[in-house]
Design a protein around this motif. Structure first.
Motif, PDB file in Angstrom:
ATOM      1  N   ILE A 151      11.400 -45.494 -10.527  1.00  0.00           N
ATOM      2  CA  ILE A 151      11.302 -45.558 -12.074  1.00  0.00           C
ATOM      3  C   ILE A 151       9.861 -46.103 -12.135  1.00  0.00           C
ATOM      4  O   ILE A 151       9.717 -47.507 -11.942  1.00  0.00           O
ATOM      5  N   ASN A 152       8.796 -45.630 -12.418  1.00  0.00           N
ATOM      6  CA  ASN A 152       7.288 -46.308 -13.442  1.00  0.00           C
ATOM      7  C   ASN A 152       7.250 -45.741 -14.608  1.00  0.00           C
ATOM      8  O   ASN A 152       7.733 -44.707 -15.002  1.00  0.00           O
ATOM      9  N   TYR A 153       7.226 -47.179 -15.993  1.00  0.00           N
ATOM     10  CA  TYR A 153       6.630 -46.706 -16.812  1.00  0.00           C
ATOM     11  C   TYR A 153       6.065 -47.359 -17.810  1.00  0.00           C
ATOM     12  O   TYR A 153       5.877 -48.600 -17.339  1.00  0.00           O
ATOM     13  N   VAL A 154       4.411 -47.417 -18.555  1.00  0.00           N
ATOM     14  CA  VAL A 154       3.527 -48.018 -18.559  1.00  0.00           C
ATOM     15  C   VAL A 154       3.639 -48.110 -20.257  1.00  0.00           C
ATOM     16  O   VAL A 154       4.480 -47.944 -21.637  1.00  0.00           O
ATOM     17  N   PHE A 155       4.430 -49.490 -19.973  1.00  0.00           N
ATOM     18  CA  PHE A 155       4.301 -50.195 -21.081  1.00  0.00           C
ATOM     19  C   PHE A 155       3.230 -50.467 -21.820  1.00  0.00           C
ATOM     20  O   PHE A 155       2.436 -50.832 -21.891  1.00  0.00           O
ATOM     21  N   MET A 156       3.387 -50.202 -23.227  1.00  0.00           N
ATOM     22  CA  MET A 156       2.191 -50.504 -24.730  1.00  0.00           C
ATOM     23  C   MET A 156       2.411 -51.298 -25.901  1.00  0.00           C
ATOM     24  O   MET A 156       3.411 -50.585 -26.171  1.00  0.00           O
ATOM     25  N   ARG A 157       1.806 -52.319 -25.668  1.00  0.00           N
ATOM     26  CA  ARG A 157       2.253 -53.000 -27.129  1.00  0.00           C
ATOM     27  C   ARG A 157       2.557 -52.560 -28.226  1.00  0.00           C
ATOM     28  O   ARG A 157       3.252 -52.997 -28.854  1.00  0.00           O
ATOM     29  N   ASN A 158       1.683 -51.425 -29.071  1.00  0.00           N
ATOM     30  CA  ASN A 158       1.718 -51.268 -29.986  1.00  0.00           C
ATOM     31  C   ASN A 158       3.068 -49.892 -30.593  1.00  0.00           C
ATOM     32  O   ASN A 158       3.075 -49.447 -31.117  1.00  0.00           O
ATOM     33  N   GLN A 159       3.308 -49.451 -28.960  1.00  0.00           N
ATOM     34  CA  GLN A 159       4.294 -47.950 -29.198  1.00  0.00           C
ATOM     35  C   GLN A 159       5.763 -48.548 -29.733  1.00  0.00           C
ATOM     36  O   GLN A 159       5.860 -49.804 -29.020  1.00  0.00           O
ATOM     37  N   GLU A 160       5.933 -47.918 -30.686  1.00  0.00           N
ATOM     38  CA  GLU A 160       8.074 -48.544 -30.874  1.00  0.00           C
ATOM     39  C   GLU A 160       8.669 -48.837 -29.233  1.00  0.00           C
ATOM     40  O   GLU A 160       8.579 -48.247 -27.840  1.00  0.00           O
ATOM     41  N   LYS A 161       9.884 -49.609 -29.660  1.00  0.00           N
ATOM     42  CA  LYS A 161      10.110 -50.164 -28.464  1.00  0.00           C
ATOM     43  C   LYS A 161      11.708 -49.756 -27.993  1.00  0.00           C
ATOM     44  O   LYS A 161      12.196 -49.180 -26.983  1.00  0.00           O
ATOM     45  N   LYS A 162      11.682 -48.679 -28.705  1.00  0.00           N
ATOM     46  CA  LYS A 162      13.541 -47.905 -28.460  1.00  0.00           C
ATOM     47  C   LYS A 162      13.623 -47.605 -27.548  1.00  0.00           C
ATOM     48  O   LYS A 162      14.090 -47.980 -26.543  1.00  0.00           O
ATOM     49  N   GLU A 163      12.356 -45.979 -27.156  1.00  0.00           N
ATOM     50  CA  GLU A 163      12.672 -45.989 -26.357  1.00  0.00           C
ATOM     51  C   GLU A 163      12.893 -46.283 -24.601  1.00  0.00           C
ATOM     52  O   GLU A 163      13.497 -45.943 -23.948  1.00  0.00           O
ATOM     53  N   LEU A 164      11.707 -47.587 -24.426  1.00  0.00           N
ATOM     54  CA  LEU A 164      11.614 -48.393 -23.832  1.00  0.00           C
ATOM     55  C   LEU A 164      13.379 -48.995 -23.505  1.00  0.00           C
ATOM     56  O   LEU A 164      13.847 -49.681 -22.231  1.00  0.00           O
ATOM     57  N   ILE A 165      14.083 -49.410 -24.448  1.00  0.00           N
ATOM     58  CA  ILE A 165      15.206 -50.012 -24.480  1.00  0.00           C
ATOM     59  C   ILE A 165      16.264 -48.939 -24.111  1.00  0.00           C
ATOM     60  O   ILE A 165      17.019 -49.605 -22.847  1.00  0.00           O
ATOM     61  N   GLU A 166      16.663 -47.849 -24.556  1.00  0.00           N
ATOM     62  CA  GLU A 166      17.506 -46.953 -24.104  1.00  0.00           C
ATOM     63  C   GLU A 166      16.724 -46.230 -22.490  1.00  0.00           C
ATOM     64  O   GLU A 166      18.215 -46.735 -21.611  1.00  0.00           O
ATOM     65  N   LEU A 167      15.323 -46.367 -21.846  1.00  0.00           N
ATOM     66  CA  LEU A 167      15.310 -45.776 -20.512  1.00  0.00           C
ATOM     67  C   LEU A 167      15.449 -47.192 -20.316  1.00  0.00           C
ATOM     68  O   LEU A 167      16.657 -46.782 -18.629  1.00  0.00           O
ATOM     69  N   ILE A 168      15.784 -48.322 -20.010  1.00  0.00           N
ATOM     70  CA  ILE A 168      16.202 -49.076 -19.196  1.00  0.00           C
ATOM     71  C   ILE A 168      17.643 -49.930 -19.105  1.00  0.00           C
ATOM     72  O   ILE A 168      18.685 -49.788 -18.160  1.00  0.00           O
ATOM     73  N   LYS A 169      18.422 -49.149 -20.779  1.00  0.00           N
ATOM     74  CA  LYS A 169      20.092 -48.955 -20.186  1.00  0.00           C
ATOM     75  C   LYS A 169      20.014 -47.493 -19.802  1.00  0.00           C
ATOM     76  O   LYS A 169      20.975 -48.354 -18.744  1.00  0.00           O
ATOM     77  N   TRP A 170      19.933 -47.053 -19.573  1.00  0.00           N
ATOM     78  CA  TRP A 170      20.075 -45.337 -18.313  1.00  0.00           C
ATOM     79  C   TRP A 170      19.900 -46.186 -17.089  1.00  0.00           C
ATOM     80  O   TRP A 170      20.808 -45.926 -15.807  1.00  0.00           O
ATOM     81  N   VAL A 171      18.573 -46.935 -16.694  1.00  0.00           N
ATOM     82  CA  VAL A 171      18.438 -47.179 -15.380  1.00  0.00           C
ATOM     83  C   VAL A 171      19.638 -48.241 -15.318  1.00  0.00           C
ATOM     84  O   VAL A 171      19.727 -48.510 -13.947  1.00  0.00           O
TER      85      VAL A 171
END
Length: 308
Positions: A151-171
């Protein structure tokens, strides 16, 4: 470069069903046509195979929107048993179409997840709720067929990080690999969104337990660090600055090498019938205009690649 190029990225179409504001369009700056020519691309693929290309990645835009993707896959697999064919998709594909790719010989699938449900990122990439549900359904479909490679995901400094945390938990629960990428600033105006891989790793360690780490060398990309989480999921982070990568001989005299955002040892076959090695340069492309004689084209391509 010490050995022949072995990796081709095929830009099948510039059409896409998302509108990601940070999209770099694989460096194609001057559009002439929106899709690759099937017959001409098959000739070039055969020539590039004879040169030594063995890894083929199908891309876009969204490559599942190109109506001849299955034909491209079959034509590559017919070249030899040593070919490796993968595809990068945004996950919004028709399941029956993906099944046809698998039956044609597709080896694996990478999914670029541009949103996992955050209203902010959904707006940023033009995704709606129906597409989000389709993405999650298709991810599970690929897992059930043992086809989801990464899975690829683009990390951006100013976006909320809750989404990425949930995606990483799923991964992690699925024991998958996620490649967290920093936004490419040189092709747009996203400087304020850029985070170094060191900053991304700091964020990961602040929010997850990392059981162990190991380093992974990749013949076709930059070396990376793998952070292994509690359940066996892995986070892939590049470890070398992109501008330190010198995959081509022409890199040594490149006047934009210090701001290079390439990082892959690949050439691209574009919708404009060009061979293009770089995202930010257009002074070292090869325009293919003569398809009347395959061996004239081959001679031109071989000379170009040897000089590259």
């Amino acid at each position: 470069m010490g050995e022949k190029i072995k990796y081709l990225r095929l830009i099948l179409t510039e059409n896409c069903n998302l509108k990601c504001q940070y999209c770099h369009k694989e460096g194609i700056q001057y559009k002439q046509q929106s899709t690759i020519d099937l017959e001409q691309s098959k000739i070039l693929i055969k020539i590039l195979y004879r040169y030594g290309i063995r890894k083929f990645k199908l891309m876009g835009g969204e490559p599942t929107l190109y109506k001849y993707t299955e034909d491209i896959i079959r034509s590559i697999k017919l070249l030899g048993n040593d070919t490796d064919v993968s595809i990068i998709t945004n996950g919004l594909f028709n399941k029956n179409i993906m099944r046809s790719y698998i039956e044609a010989g597709l080896d694996r699938v990478n999914v670029s997840v541009h949103s996992w449900g955050s209203p902010v990122t959904m707006n940023l990439v033009g995704m709606n709720d129906l597409q989000l549900n389709k993405l999650k359904f298709n991810m599970n479909y690929l897992i059930s067929n043992n086809m989801l490679s990464k899975i690829n995901y683009v990390f951006m400094r100013n976006q909320e990080k809750k989404e990425l945390i949930e995606l990483i938990k799923w991964v992690d629960n699925k024991r998958l690999v996620i490649d967290i990428l920093n936004v490419l600033t040189n092709l747009g105006t996203n400087y304020e969104e850029y985070c170094s891989f060191g900053e991304i790793e700091k964020f990961i360690r602040e929010n997850f337990v990392v059981n162990h780490e190991y380093y992974k060398n990749n013949l076709f990309s930059l070396p990376s660090k793998r952070l292994v989480l509690e359940n066996g999921g892995e986070i892939n982070l590049k470890t070398t600055q992109l501008n330190k990568c010198r995959p081509f001989k022409s890199c040594d005299i490149c006047n934009v090498s210090e701001c290079c955002i390439e990082g892959i040892k690949a050439i691209r076959l574009t919708t404009n019938n060009t061979i293009q090695p770089c995202l930010v340069r257009n002074d070292n492309i090869l325009k293919i205009t003569d398809f009347t004689d395959e061996y004239i084209v081959e001679n031109k391509v071989f000379k170009y690649l040897d000089m590259l």
